[in-house]
Design a protein around this motif. Structure first.
Motif, PDB file in Angstrom:
ATOM      1  N   LEU A  53       0.831  -1.212   0.000  1.00  0.00           N
ATOM      2  CA  LEU A  53       0.000   0.000   0.000  1.00  0.00           C
ATOM      3  C   LEU A  53       0.860   1.254   0.000  1.00  0.00           C
ATOM      4  O   LEU A  53       0.541   2.235  -0.684  1.00  0.00           O
ATOM      5  CB  LEU A  53      -0.905   0.005   1.232  1.00  0.00           C
ATOM      6  CG  LEU A  53      -2.197  -0.777   1.150  1.00  0.00           C
ATOM      7  CD1 LEU A  53      -2.993  -0.597   2.411  1.00  0.00           C
ATOM      8  CD2 LEU A  53      -3.017  -0.306  -0.028  1.00  0.00           C
ATOM      9  N   ALA A  54       1.966   1.247   0.763  1.00  0.00           N
ATOM     10  CA  ALA A  54       2.747   2.472   0.907  1.00  0.00           C
ATOM     11  C   ALA A  54       3.607   2.721  -0.326  1.00  0.00           C
ATOM     12  O   ALA A  54       3.684   3.853  -0.804  1.00  0.00           O
ATOM     13  CB  ALA A  54       3.620   2.389   2.155  1.00  0.00           C
ATOM     14  N   TYR A  55       4.272   1.688  -0.843  1.00  0.00           N
ATOM     15  CA  TYR A  55       5.240   1.907  -1.910  1.00  0.00           C
ATOM     16  C   TYR A  55       4.657   1.691  -3.299  1.00  0.00           C
ATOM     17  O   TYR A  55       5.162   2.230  -4.271  1.00  0.00           O
ATOM     18  CB  TYR A  55       6.452   0.988  -1.710  1.00  0.00           C
ATOM     19  CG  TYR A  55       7.408   1.537  -0.698  1.00  0.00           C
ATOM     20  CD1 TYR A  55       8.431   2.382  -1.076  1.00  0.00           C
ATOM     21  CD2 TYR A  55       7.253   1.242   0.642  1.00  0.00           C
ATOM     22  CE1 TYR A  55       9.285   2.909  -0.146  1.00  0.00           C
ATOM     23  CE2 TYR A  55       8.104   1.761   1.588  1.00  0.00           C
ATOM     24  CZ  TYR A  55       9.125   2.594   1.189  1.00  0.00           C
ATOM     25  OH  TYR A  55       9.962   3.125   2.100  1.00  0.00           O
ATOM     26  N   GLY A  56       3.596   0.844  -3.403  1.00  0.00           N
ATOM     27  CA  GLY A  56       3.030   0.581  -4.715  1.00  0.00           C
ATOM     28  C   GLY A  56       3.958  -0.289  -5.534  1.00  0.00           C
ATOM     29  O   GLY A  56       5.108  -0.525  -5.155  1.00  0.00           O
ATOM     30  N   ASP A  57       3.464  -0.784  -6.641  1.00  0.00           N
ATOM     31  CA  ASP A  57       4.292  -1.654  -7.472  1.00  0.00           C
ATOM     32  C   ASP A  57       3.673  -1.721  -8.856  1.00  0.00           C
ATOM     33  O   ASP A  57       2.515  -1.358  -9.057  1.00  0.00           O
ATOM     34  CB  ASP A  57       4.369  -3.059  -6.852  1.00  0.00           C
ATOM     35  CG  ASP A  57       5.682  -3.725  -7.209  1.00  0.00           C
ATOM     36  OD1 ASP A  57       6.325  -3.272  -8.165  1.00  0.00           O
ATOM     37  OD2 ASP A  57       6.049  -4.690  -6.523  1.00  0.00           O
ATOM     38  N   HIS A  58       4.469  -2.189  -9.829  1.00  0.00           N
ATOM     39  CA  HIS A  58       3.928  -2.339 -11.170  1.00  0.00           C
ATOM     40  C   HIS A  58       3.035  -3.574 -11.208  1.00  0.00           C
ATOM     41  O   HIS A  58       3.248  -4.531 -10.473  1.00  0.00           O
ATOM     42  CB  HIS A  58       5.066  -2.471 -12.186  1.00  0.00           C
ATOM     43  CG  HIS A  58       4.624  -2.173 -13.577  1.00  0.00           C
ATOM     44  ND1 HIS A  58       4.223  -3.155 -14.441  1.00  0.00           N
ATOM     45  CD2 HIS A  58       4.490  -1.001 -14.244  1.00  0.00           C
ATOM     46  CE1 HIS A  58       3.867  -2.601 -15.578  1.00  0.00           C
ATOM     47  NE2 HIS A  58       4.023  -1.301 -15.486  1.00  0.00           N
ATOM     48  N   ILE A  59       2.014  -3.538 -12.090  1.00  0.00           N
ATOM     49  CA  ILE A  59       1.009  -4.606 -12.064  1.00  0.00           C
ATOM     50  C   ILE A  59       1.619  -5.957 -12.431  1.00  0.00           C
ATOM     51  O   ILE A  59       1.196  -7.001 -11.929  1.00  0.00           O
ATOM     52  CB  ILE A  59      -0.178  -4.239 -12.980  1.00  0.00           C
ATOM     53  CG1 ILE A  59      -1.266  -5.275 -12.852  1.00  0.00           C
ATOM     54  CG2 ILE A  59       0.249  -4.068 -14.413  1.00  0.00           C
ATOM     55  CD1 ILE A  59      -2.578  -4.810 -13.363  1.00  0.00           C
ATOM     56  N   ILE A  60       2.669  -5.934 -13.270  1.00  0.00           N
ATOM     57  CA  ILE A  60       3.273  -7.221 -13.662  1.00  0.00           C
ATOM     58  C   ILE A  60       3.941  -7.867 -12.453  1.00  0.00           C
ATOM     59  O   ILE A  60       3.781  -9.060 -12.206  1.00  0.00           O
ATOM     60  CB  ILE A  60       4.286  -6.991 -14.802  1.00  0.00           C
ATOM     61  CG1 ILE A  60       3.546  -6.424 -16.000  1.00  0.00           C
ATOM     62  CG2 ILE A  60       4.989  -8.261 -15.165  1.00  0.00           C
ATOM     63  CD1 ILE A  60       4.438  -5.887 -17.062  1.00  0.00           C
TER      64      ILE A  60
END
Lengths: 144, 186
Positions: A53-60
């Motif tokens: 939630l805090a850092y996020g990420d690419h969907i892949i």
């Protein structure tokens, strides 16, 4: 998925490791203090959810992580079942029998197979909750 | 202690009633959290720390997942009115009055017998079955576990734990299956 602000990222950086260690402590001391596999596994899953939630990420990357955690969950419950089945081949031939030496009550290495069961259940619960969370996040990302 | 628990129970009832009448889904979910967190405090007062830890963490994660689902829904869904205004003449519906009457009589009857049965019960914390007595007295030496709850869950009642783990696995498989269908064109 986008991350959050700098403040949230910094606080996560400080807190996430402590939450993770606390979850491991709850799982490992399940046979001594209140807690156990279910509670500790949920805390570990909470640490991972906080990171995403805090850092996020690419969907892949998220898709790969979902596959991995789903596989880990199935593997953990398989090990749990295998250790329970191993009781059938010991001297009192009972499913779920406690076949390891019990040890002194109150020591960290005691209670036979119970700590091992706690670890497997902890991994299973953590992976299951993280998989559910990732499935919803991926669904949301695909909507855009 | 009973007074505090009664206050918490009233808070829980108020929270769930507000959940039904909340303006949008987000505040409904947040007020629904009152129920769970008050339950955590009640568990602590009833000396069940195991349950309190699990309830606290599961409540937080459920809240996060529910908010993740809610934020997925569109703005129109969030601002949709939950109450419907009926235009026209208001009259007392005979059928609903009958329903209310029957429910009231049933509730009063159940409450009467409930109050009557309380003096016949054992005091709180005294166990009546022989199996529970054996578990409590010999649990530590039979399982070697200092925490009696874990000893019972993973040794005497291993089947229960296996069932719980299987339920979790099945739930995850179900969620993954349902969310996979979304990509298909109907």
């Amino acid at each position: 998925m986008k991350g959050m602000t700098v403040i949230v990222k910094k606080v996560t950086q400080l807190l996430c490791g402590i939450i993770f260690i606390f979850g491991i402590y709850i799982v490992l001391h399940g046979h001594l203090t209140p807690g156990g596999g279910f509670a500790g596994g949920t805390i570990i899953a909470g640490a991972f959810i906080l990171l995403v939630l805090a850092y996020g990420d690419h969907i892949i990357h998220l898709r790969v992580r979902k596959e991995d955690s789903s596989r880990l969950e199935s593997f953990a419950i398989f090990l749990f079942l295998a250790f329970a089945l191993a009781g059938m081949f010991m001297i009192p031939s009972v499913f779920f029998s406690n076949y390891y030496p019990l040890g002194a009550v109150g020591e960290l290495l005691s209670a036979g197979v119970i700590p091992l069961y706690n670890i497997f259940i902890g991994v299973e619960v953590a992976a299951a909750l993280f998989t559910v969370f990732l499935a919803f996040v991926i669904l949301k990302e695909e909507d855009k | 202690m009973e007074a505090i628990i009664a206050v918490l129970l009233i808070l829980m009832i108020a929270g769930s009633i507000y959940t039904l009448h909340a303006r949008d889904l987000l505040s409904a979910i947040v007020s629904y959290g009152i129920v769970g967190f008050a339950l955590v405090i009640i568990f602590l007062f009833l000396k069940a720390p195991d349950l309190a830890i699990v309830q606290l963490v599961v409540e937080i994660i459920t809240l996060i997942i529910m908010i993740a689902v809610i934020r997925n829904s569109s703005k129109e869904d969030l601002q949709e009115r939950t109450t419907v205004k009926v235009e026209g003449v208001h009259y007392i519906n005979l059928r609903s009055a009958l329903y209310l009457l029957v429910t009231g009589i049933l509730c009063i009857g159940l409450f009467y017998y409930f109050v009557k049965s309380i003096p016949g019960l054992e005091p709180f914390g005294v166990h009546t079955t022989r199996m529970a007595t054996t578990y409590i007295e010999q649990g530590a030496e039979l399982t070697g576990s200092a925490n009696l709850v874990t000893g019972i869950l993973f040794d005497f009642r291993g089947y229960d734990t296996l069932g719980e783990a299987t339920i979790l696995l099945t739930a995850v498989i179900g969620i993954l299956t349902i969310l996979r269908i979304k990509g298909k064109k109907v």
